[in-house]
Every structure is written in C-alpha cells, then in structure tokens.
Design a protein around this motif. Structure first.
Motif, PDB file in Angstrom:
ATOM      1  N   GLU A 181      13.656   8.959   1.831  1.00 12.77           N
ATOM      2  CA  GLU A 181      14.034   9.494   0.532  1.00 12.77           C
ATOM      3  C   GLU A 181      12.968  10.457   0.003  1.00 12.77           C
ATOM      4  N   ALA A 182      11.710  10.114   0.244  1.00 14.13           N
ATOM      5  CA  ALA A 182      10.640  10.996  -0.214  1.00 14.13           C
ATOM      6  C   ALA A 182      10.697  12.345   0.508  1.00 14.13           C
ATOM      7  N   ARG A 183      10.980  12.319   1.813  1.00 17.47           N
ATOM      8  CA  ARG A 183      11.078  13.573   2.562  1.00 17.47           C
ATOM      9  C   ARG A 183      12.265  14.407   2.104  1.00 17.47           C
ATOM     10  N   VAL A 184      13.416  13.758   1.863  1.00 17.50           N
ATOM     11  CA  VAL A 184      14.600  14.481   1.387  1.00 17.50           C
ATOM     12  C   VAL A 184      14.333  15.105   0.020  1.00 17.50           C
ATOM     13  N   LYS A 185      13.710  14.330  -0.862  1.00 23.96           N
ATOM     14  CA  LYS A 185      13.413  14.845  -2.195  1.00 23.96           C
ATOM     15  C   LYS A 185      12.444  16.014  -2.120  1.00 23.96           C
ATOM     16  N   SER A 186      11.444  15.908  -1.257  1.00 21.08           N
ATOM     17  CA  SER A 186      10.478  16.990  -1.107  1.00 21.08           C
ATOM     18  C   SER A 186      11.152  18.249  -0.572  1.00 21.08           C
ATOM     19  N   ASP A 187      12.052  18.075   0.405  1.00 18.82           N
ATOM     20  CA  ASP A 187      12.764  19.235   0.955  1.00 18.82           C
ATOM     21  C   ASP A 187      13.643  19.891  -0.101  1.00 18.82           C
ATOM     22  N   ARG A 188      14.305  19.095  -0.905  1.00 16.16           N
ATOM     23  CA  ARG A 188      15.162  19.641  -1.952  1.00 16.16           C
ATOM     24  C   ARG A 188      14.360  20.402  -2.982  1.00 16.16           C
ATOM     25  N   GLU A 189      13.238  19.834  -3.400  1.00 20.73           N
ATOM     26  CA  GLU A 189      12.401  20.510  -4.392  1.00 20.73           C
ATOM     27  C   GLU A 189      11.856  21.815  -3.835  1.00 20.73           C
ATOM     28  N   PHE A 244       0.834  -1.212   0.000  1.00 22.03           N
ATOM     29  CA  PHE A 244       0.000   0.000   0.000  1.00 22.03           C
ATOM     30  C   PHE A 244       0.863   1.254   0.000  1.00 22.03           C
ATOM     31  N   LEU A 245       1.862   1.300   0.879  1.00 19.23           N
ATOM     32  CA  LEU A 245       2.725   2.476   0.961  1.00 19.23           C
ATOM     33  C   LEU A 245       3.542   2.657  -0.313  1.00 19.23           C
ATOM     34  N   ALA A 246       4.064   1.553  -0.839  1.00 19.31           N
ATOM     35  CA  ALA A 246       4.893   1.650  -2.032  1.00 19.31           C
ATOM     36  C   ALA A 246       4.087   2.109  -3.243  1.00 19.31           C
ATOM     37  N   ILE A 247       2.897   1.539  -3.413  1.00 18.86           N
ATOM     38  CA  ILE A 247       2.083   1.883  -4.584  1.00 18.86           C
ATOM     39  C   ILE A 247       1.630   3.335  -4.531  1.00 18.86           C
ATOM     40  N   THR A 248       1.158   3.780  -3.377  1.00 15.28           N
ATOM     41  CA  THR A 248       0.719   5.173  -3.277  1.00 15.28           C
ATOM     42  C   THR A 248       1.888   6.130  -3.488  1.00 15.28           C
ATOM     43  N   TYR A 249       3.070   5.748  -3.040  1.00 13.63           N
ATOM     44  CA  TYR A 249       4.243   6.615  -3.208  1.00 13.63           C
ATOM     45  C   TYR A 249       4.672   6.681  -4.670  1.00 13.63           C
ATOM     46  N   TYR A 250       4.789   5.531  -5.322  1.00 16.99           N
ATOM     47  CA  TYR A 250       5.279   5.519  -6.698  1.00 16.99           C
ATOM     48  C   TYR A 250       4.287   6.124  -7.676  1.00 16.99           C
ATOM     49  N   LEU A 251       2.996   5.905  -7.442  1.00 13.28           N
ATOM     50  CA  LEU A 251       2.008   6.534  -8.316  1.00 13.28           C
ATOM     51  C   LEU A 251       2.059   8.042  -8.184  1.00 13.28           C
ATOM     52  N   ASN A 252       2.303   8.521  -6.993  1.00 11.72           N
ATOM     53  CA  ASN A 252       2.429   9.960  -6.788  1.00 11.72           C
ATOM     54  C   ASN A 252       3.704  10.488  -7.436  1.00 11.72           C
ATOM     55  N   ASP A 253       4.772   9.683  -7.346  1.00 12.65           N
ATOM     56  CA  ASP A 253       6.059  10.117  -7.879  1.00 12.65           C
ATOM     57  C   ASP A 253       6.051  10.155  -9.406  1.00 12.65           C
ATOM     58  N   THR A 254       5.384   9.183 -10.038  1.00 14.64           N
ATOM     59  CA  THR A 254       5.365   9.134 -11.493  1.00 14.64           C
ATOM     60  C   THR A 254       4.298  10.042 -12.095  1.00 14.64           C
ATOM     61  N   GLY A 255       3.354  10.466 -11.275  1.00 17.35           N
ATOM     62  CA  GLY A 255       2.301  11.337 -11.776  1.00 17.35           C
ATOM     63  C   GLY A 255       1.216  10.602 -12.541  1.00 17.35           C
ATOM     64  N   LEU A 256       1.166   9.251 -12.451  1.00 22.15           N
ATOM     65  CA  LEU A 256       0.147   8.505 -13.171  1.00 22.15           C
ATOM     66  C   LEU A 256      -1.244   8.746 -12.598  1.00 22.15           C
ATOM     67  N   LEU A 257      -1.301   8.927 -11.296  1.00 22.85           N
ATOM     68  CA  LEU A 257      -2.596   9.147 -10.650  1.00 22.85           C
ATOM     69  C   LEU A 257      -2.397  10.232  -9.594  1.00 22.85           C
ATOM     70  N   LYS A 258      -2.806  11.447  -9.917  1.00 21.74           N
ATOM     71  CA  LYS A 258      -2.538  12.576  -9.029  1.00 21.74           C
ATOM     72  C   LYS A 258      -3.572  12.734  -7.923  1.00 21.74           C
ATOM     73  N   ASP A 259      -4.693  12.063  -8.055  1.00 23.38           N
ATOM     74  CA  ASP A 259      -5.733  12.161  -7.045  1.00 23.38           C
ATOM     75  C   ASP A 259      -5.372  11.303  -5.834  1.00 23.38           C
ATOM     76  N   ASN A 260      -5.356  11.897  -4.637  1.00 26.26           N
ATOM     77  CA  ASN A 260      -4.971  11.166  -3.432  1.00 26.26           C
ATOM     78  C   ASN A 260      -5.907   9.988  -3.147  1.00 26.26           C
ATOM     79  N   ALA A 261      -7.214  10.219  -3.284  1.00 31.13           N
ATOM     80  CA  ALA A 261      -8.173   9.153  -3.026  1.00 31.13           C
ATOM     81  C   ALA A 261      -8.012   8.010  -4.021  1.00 31.13           C
ATOM     82  N   GLY A 262      -7.736   8.339  -5.268  1.00 29.76           N
ATOM     83  CA  GLY A 262      -7.536   7.308  -6.287  1.00 29.76           C
ATOM     84  C   GLY A 262      -6.304   6.461  -6.001  1.00 29.76           C
ATOM     85  N   ARG A 263      -5.204   7.107  -5.617  1.00 32.14           N
ATOM     86  CA  ARG A 263      -3.988   6.363  -5.282  1.00 32.14           C
ATOM     87  C   ARG A 263      -4.233   5.443  -4.088  1.00 32.14           C
ATOM     88  N   SER A 264      -4.926   5.964  -3.096  1.00 26.17           N
ATOM     89  CA  SER A 264      -5.205   5.146  -1.904  1.00 26.17           C
ATOM     90  C   SER A 264      -6.091   3.954  -2.249  1.00 26.17           C
TER      91      SER A 264
END
Length: 265
Positions: free
Chosen positions: A229-237, A15-35
């Motif tokens: 890694e997601a937090r570091v990337k977000s901080d950098r961006e 669950f955590l991996a799929i929601t993270y990668y879908l958000n990262d790739t931009g395939l599904l930008k809707d939070n409810a849809g990813r969840s």
C-alpha cells in the motif's frame, strides 16, 4: 519459545509499522528519529515475550518438593536407578555426584541437537545442550509428616525430595523441556507418585502452539500489505505531482487516466 516464535516477529512488525505510520502522519520526519523510536518499542516487545520465557523456565527448573512414604535410603536408590537408566537417543544420563552423607545426588546429560536442515547446501548447525539435575533428600520428622497422593494415598510422606535443574540450552529449550518432563515423570513413577497421564492445563500466558503460527502469518501478511500500500500510494503521489508539473495527461498510467477520464470525474 515465546521470545523466538512470538517476540522476534512481533518486534519486526512493530518496528516496520511504527516507522511507516510516523512517516505517514508526519509526526517525526527525521529518518533516524523514526528508526530509533521503532527500535526502542520493538526491543520492549521482544523482552516482554522473553520475560515470559524466563518466568516459565524458572518455575520448571525449581518445582515444588515431593513427599514419599518411603525411607530415605530406598528413595535415594530408586532415583539413582532412574537417572542411570534414562537416555535420550544415544545419549545417556550420568551420575556425577553421589553424597550419601548429605543425601545429595547429581545427574548430568550432554547431547547435541541439529538446528536447520541446510536447504542451501550448508551443513546444519549443531547445538550442544547441557542438563544438570540436583536431587536433595531429607527425612521428614514424624510430627510433620502429611498424607501423600498417588498409589500411596492415605499414607504419610517420610522423605522430602527437592529437584533443582541447571540448564544450558542456547537458542531454545524445546527438546530440553521434553527431556526434563520425561525424567520428572520417570522419577514420580518409580516412587509411586504418578497417577495418570493428565493433560497439563495451560496458564493464562500459554496459548496453544498453533496461535504462534497464526500470529506470525498474520503479522507477515499485514506488514507485506502495508508495504504494498505504501508503494502504491507513493507511485500515485509521484504520478499526480508529475501531472501537476507537466499538465500532460498522456504521461499518466492507463489505469489512472481511464479513471479520471470517466464522466463526472
């Protein structure tokens, strides 16, 4: 066991991996849809592991018939004696049904098991386990008798024994399975069918117990690293965006500023 120790960690990690990668790739930008996608795949993985549990339990609770070169009354009495004299700690088996007309015997065991050790000061949870063993005996016609193994090797089985288990063990069956194996072994020993304490061969879907712990630790480590890694990337961006908006290098973190101030950067 698989559903608890493998299915739940695997479902959470998926669950955590799929929601993270879908958000990262931009395939599904809707939070409810990813969840929703993550939850669906997590449920499928959990019930796959749970299905292995159910398949194994069905095999355990309905073993192949036994054949012994003893008369039916002698066999009946031997099994009844085993059940009445077997216990688990302070809990003893009891004979619920004795039907000599239908050659049927039923034994029951009810006991409580502590779940958790209450580190936070709360009392441990008590789970009630109920086990019921139904024994069906049937004389084998002489023309259908076959040779049996064990200490009676070479002799023919005169009595057929069927063991049917009914188990009520919420959460897990670890202790119940040990008791089940114990009384099965005691019955075989009393009938002369137990040869030696041979190690049970594991099936293709039965990895060693240590594999569950390694898989759990690896999944926990991987999910933790992904979150870092997601937090570091977000901080950098966010830092780069702020720099682009303000054109002020002094607002960047020392590490990031020093890196970009090096020659050639």
């Amino acid at each position: 066991m698989y559903g608890t120790f493998l299915g739940i960690p695997l479902a959470i990690a998926a669950f955590l991996a799929i929601t993270y990668y879908l958000n990262d790739t931009g395939l599904l930008k809707d939070n409810a849809g990813r969840s929703a996608v993550g939850a669906a795949i997590a449920l499928l993985l959990y019930y796959l592991a749970r299905g292995i549990d159910l398949w194994q339990n069905k095999k355990r609770d309905n073993p192949a018939p036994l054949y012994v070169p003893k008369s039916l009354p002698e066999t009946f009495g031997g099994i009844r004696e085993v059940i009445t004299e077997t216990n688990y700690g302070p809990f003893f088996w009891g004979v619920k049904t004795v039907d000599q007309d239908d050659n049927r015997l039923m034994g029951t065991l009810t006991f409580t098991e502590m779940l958790g050790i209450g580190f936070d000061g709360s009392p441990p949870i008590q789970a009630t386990r109920q086990m019921m063993l139904q024994v069906l005996l049937e004389p084998v016609p002489e023309e259908e008798q076959k040779e049996v193994a064990g200490q009676f090797a070479g002799e023919k089985g005169q009595t057929k024994i069927e063991l049917k288990w009914l188990i009520d063990s919420p959460c897990n069956r670890h202790t119940v399975n040990k008791i089940q194996d114990h009384i099965n072994r005691e019955i075989k020993q009393s009938l002369g069918l137990w040869v030696s304490e041979k190690k049970k061969e594991r099936g293709p879907f039965e990895p060693p117990d240590w594999v569950f712990w390694v898989v759990g630790l690896l999944l926990f480590y991987g999910v933790t690293r992904m979150g870092d890694e997601a937090r570091v990337k977000s901080d950098r961006e966010a830092e780069i965006k702020y720099q682009q908006d303000s054109h002020d290098w002094t607002n960047l973190s020392p590490t990031y500023r020093d890196y970009h101030e090096q020659p050639g950067k």
